[in-house]
Design an enzyme around this catalytic site. Structure first.
Site, PDB file in Angstrom:
ATOM      1  N   PHE A 210       0.812  -1.289   0.090  1.00 51.67           N
ATOM      2  CA  PHE A 210       0.619  -0.030  -0.077  1.00 51.67           C
ATOM      3  C   PHE A 210       0.687   1.350  -0.533  1.00 51.67           C
ATOM      4  O   PHE A 210       1.833   0.966   0.831  1.00 51.67           O
ATOM      5  CB  PHE A 210      -1.123   0.489   1.526  1.00 51.67           C
ATOM      6  CG  PHE A 210      -1.576   1.125   1.200  1.00 51.67           C
ATOM      7  CD1 PHE A 210      -3.052   1.474   0.599  1.00 51.67           C
ATOM      8  CD2 PHE A 210      -1.652   2.272   1.948  1.00 51.67           C
ATOM      9  CE1 PHE A 210      -3.415   2.502   0.660  1.00 51.67           C
ATOM     10  CE2 PHE A 210      -2.067   3.495   1.814  1.00 51.67           C
ATOM     11  CZ  PHE A 210      -3.358   3.078   1.118  1.00 51.67           C
ATOM     12  N   ASP A 319       9.017   2.418   1.746  1.00 49.27           N
ATOM     13  CA  ASP A 319       8.362   3.250   2.341  1.00 49.27           C
ATOM     14  C   ASP A 319       7.962   3.349   3.413  1.00 49.27           C
ATOM     15  O   ASP A 319       7.507   2.164   3.794  1.00 49.27           O
ATOM     16  CB  ASP A 319       6.902   2.719   1.236  1.00 49.27           C
ATOM     17  CG  ASP A 319       5.976   3.743   1.958  1.00 49.27           C
ATOM     18  OD1 ASP A 319       5.392   4.272   3.165  1.00 49.27           O
ATOM     19  OD2 ASP A 319       4.906   3.168   0.918  1.00 49.27           O
ATOM     20  N   LYS A 350       3.072  10.279   8.637  1.00 48.42           N
ATOM     21  CA  LYS A 350       2.601   9.885   9.757  1.00 48.42           C
ATOM     22  C   LYS A 350       2.877   9.985  11.319  1.00 48.42           C
ATOM     23  O   LYS A 350       2.761  11.943  11.153  1.00 48.42           O
ATOM     24  CB  LYS A 350       2.085   8.099   9.873  1.00 48.42           C
ATOM     25  CG  LYS A 350       1.209   7.900   8.693  1.00 48.42           C
ATOM     26  CD  LYS A 350       0.618   6.346   8.887  1.00 48.42           C
ATOM     27  CE  LYS A 350      -0.272   6.341   7.851  1.00 48.42           C
ATOM     28  NZ  LYS A 350      -1.854   6.254   8.066  1.00 48.42           N
ATOM     29  N   THR A 374       2.322  24.092  -4.101  1.00 44.95           N
ATOM     30  CA  THR A 374       2.542  25.494  -3.462  1.00 44.95           C
ATOM     31  C   THR A 374       2.850  25.391  -2.131  1.00 44.95           C
ATOM     32  O   THR A 374       3.703  26.367  -1.921  1.00 44.95           O
ATOM     33  CB  THR A 374       0.689  25.402  -3.837  1.00 44.95           C
ATOM     34  OG1 THR A 374       0.260  25.927  -5.211  1.00 44.95           O
ATOM     35  CG2 THR A 374       0.513  27.099  -2.878  1.00 44.95           C
TER      36      THR A 374
END
Length: 493
Positions: A210, A319, A350, A374
């Site tokens: 994931f 990851d 997280k 941005t």
């Protein structure tokens, strides 16, 4: 009495002295309750009313409970109905120091910090004058060893998205021989989504992985169909991730064979895609597959995976969105693997409160605006993270994670022996732990009953229950969790 009794139990079973136990008590708030307290049905009437109101405005079927964040404290979550839960899930592994930590509550009393929060800049264009120092003193202070670049982002998905872009730009830069000039054909065809400006390149991910729900990341997410249905996806490769037999020490040979089988397929898939004109620029992998079922792999698997990537000229992306910032007992989970050199890219979010990724400067695109948006993160989150890292260091929270993790894991293994028909395959590192139930229905019942008994936990994959407590979760909290889990298992029909 409960606190004193549990301290005595710790001394006898885990050789923790009363002085050490008292010291641990200061880690979490002294205002914490003694344990969970459930006053209504779960969900309660107020929660049901709020859910009805929210559902009239947006899709809210994923909502479990509404929180009272004024009353939530430390390791305890209080819902809208006044029910108090021991939180072993912490907002999907995202709360490093529990709720309303005193060190964080005062963060924006400082007027300078408050101004940084409200004058949120476009960091890629108008950063504050202290931004280089913020990056150096906060994010780079915990950077993976040997990695010297940082990009800040908002969340895990956009961290992975921009890591993919960075890797693909690096790969194309290599193909051009380091020439930073683009041809007129490249400039024109990229605007038509055609080659050579929009080349065929791919990112290899693993079955069960994931990596986010945004469009590019979604092509590498392989955990549940509901994440991906109806969305077009890239033709990017997938390889099997090891599925181990437990206990690990009783299945060494079978698990080594599983490693070898999976690694062989990784190498084969990279070759296949390279030959088919869709070369693999990067491989992304979680140190522990989280959403997909808490599947783990050995240090040897990761060492050999890195070797394959290096031999194929492919970037290795680790990851660490869910595993980063301490829950496995090290700052970064991949540190358990003794890799001969750092990964090429490490993504995070997280518990780090902000998103982003670390990389070596050879991966930095030579042109501006290529990895850009941005805000590119939020300085306010770094102000909070600076305090989080200070608490982790001053209170030795990585040691707390390892001590509590041992208490939890030992207790889960004992429950596995007591209830072998209900739980199996206890696994994980630190307090980043999980276990399986025999079926999805059984797993969901155990998880729902835990909630009714005052414990918030999470599920993942098809049959796993996962633990994701805060770093301040101590052995006393582990004892409460294990007692309630045992009570819950005894009443499963």
């Amino acid at each position: 009495m409960l606190r004193k009794g549990f301290a005595t139990l710790l001394e006898k079973k885990f050789l923790v002295t009363s002085a050490q136990y008292s010291k641990k008590l200061s880690i979490s708030s002294p205002l914490e309750p003694e344990g969970p307290s459930i006053k209504t049905t779960v969900p309660g009437p107020k929660t049901k009313k709020l859910l009805k109101e929210l559902s009239a405005l947006q899709q809210a079927d994923s909502v479990q409970l509404f929180a009272d964040y004024d009353k939530s404290i430390g390791n305890y979550f209080v819902d809208a109905d006044g029910n108090t839960f021991l939180d072993a899930f912490t907002q999907i592994s995202s709360v490093p120091l529990g709720y309303n930590h005193p060190e964080l509550l005062t963060t924006f009393d400082d007027k300078h910090n408050l101004r940084e929060l409200i004058n949120r800049p476009a960091l890629g264009v108008f950063p504050a004058q202290n931004w280089p120092d913020r990056l150096k003193n906060v994010l780079m202070s915990v950077a993976p060893n040997g990695v010297n670049g940082i990009a800040t982002m908002m969340c895990g998905s956009c961290s992975n998205e921009n890591a993919y872009k960075t890797v693909m730009m690096w790969y194309r830069n290599k193909q051009r021989g380091g020439n930073v000039d683009f041809t007129p054909e490249e400039l024109a065809t990229c605007m038509l989504n055609q080659q050579p400006g929009s080349p065929n390149l791919s990112i290899l991910s693993f079955k069960g992985g994931f990596h986010g729900r945004t469009f590019g990341a979604l092509s590498t997410t392989r955990s549940k169909p509901i994440h991906k249905l109806d969305c077009p996806a890239f033709d990017w490769p997938v390889a099997p991730f090891p599925r181990y037999k437990y206990p690990l020490d009783q299945h060494v040979s079978e698990n080594q064979q599983e490693d070898a089988k999976c690694l062989e397929q990784v190498a084969d898939v990279i070759e296949k895609y390279n030959k088919n004109g869709n070369p693999v620029a990067g491989v992304i992998v979680e140190p522990i597959q989280s959403e997909g079922g808490d599947h783990e792999a050995s240090p040897e698997f990761f060492q050999k995976l890195q070797k394959i990537c290096q031999s194929k000229g492919v970037a290795l992306i680790i990851d660490e969105v869910q595993t980063g910032c301490g829950p496995t007992g090290k700052m970064w989970c991949y540190e358990h693997f003794n890799l001969p050199c750092p990964p090429d890219v490490v993504t995070f979010s997280k518990k780090m409160l902000t998103g982003g990724f670390y990389f070596n400067t050879e991966f930095r695109p030579p042109q501006a605006y290529r990895v850009f948006n941005t805000w590119m993160g939020d300085p306010g989150k770094l102000i909070l993270l600076e305090r989080v890292l200070k608490v982790i260091k001053s209170q030795n929270l990585l040691n707390v994670v390892n001590e509590t993790g041992k208490t939890l894991k030992d207790g889960l293994l004992e429950l596995e022996k007591e209830f072998p028909h209900l739980i199996n395959s206890v696994r994980g590192r630190g307090t980043f732990l999980s276990f399986n139930a025999p079926t999805t229905d059984c797993r969901d019942k155990i998880n729902a009953d835990l909630k009714k008994n005052g414990i918030l936990s999470g599920t993942c994959g098809e049959i796993a229950i996962r633990l994701r407590p805060a770093l301040i979760f101590q052995p006393k909290h582990a004892g409460i969790y294990l007692d309630i889990l045992r009570k819950t298992l005894k009443n499963v029909n």
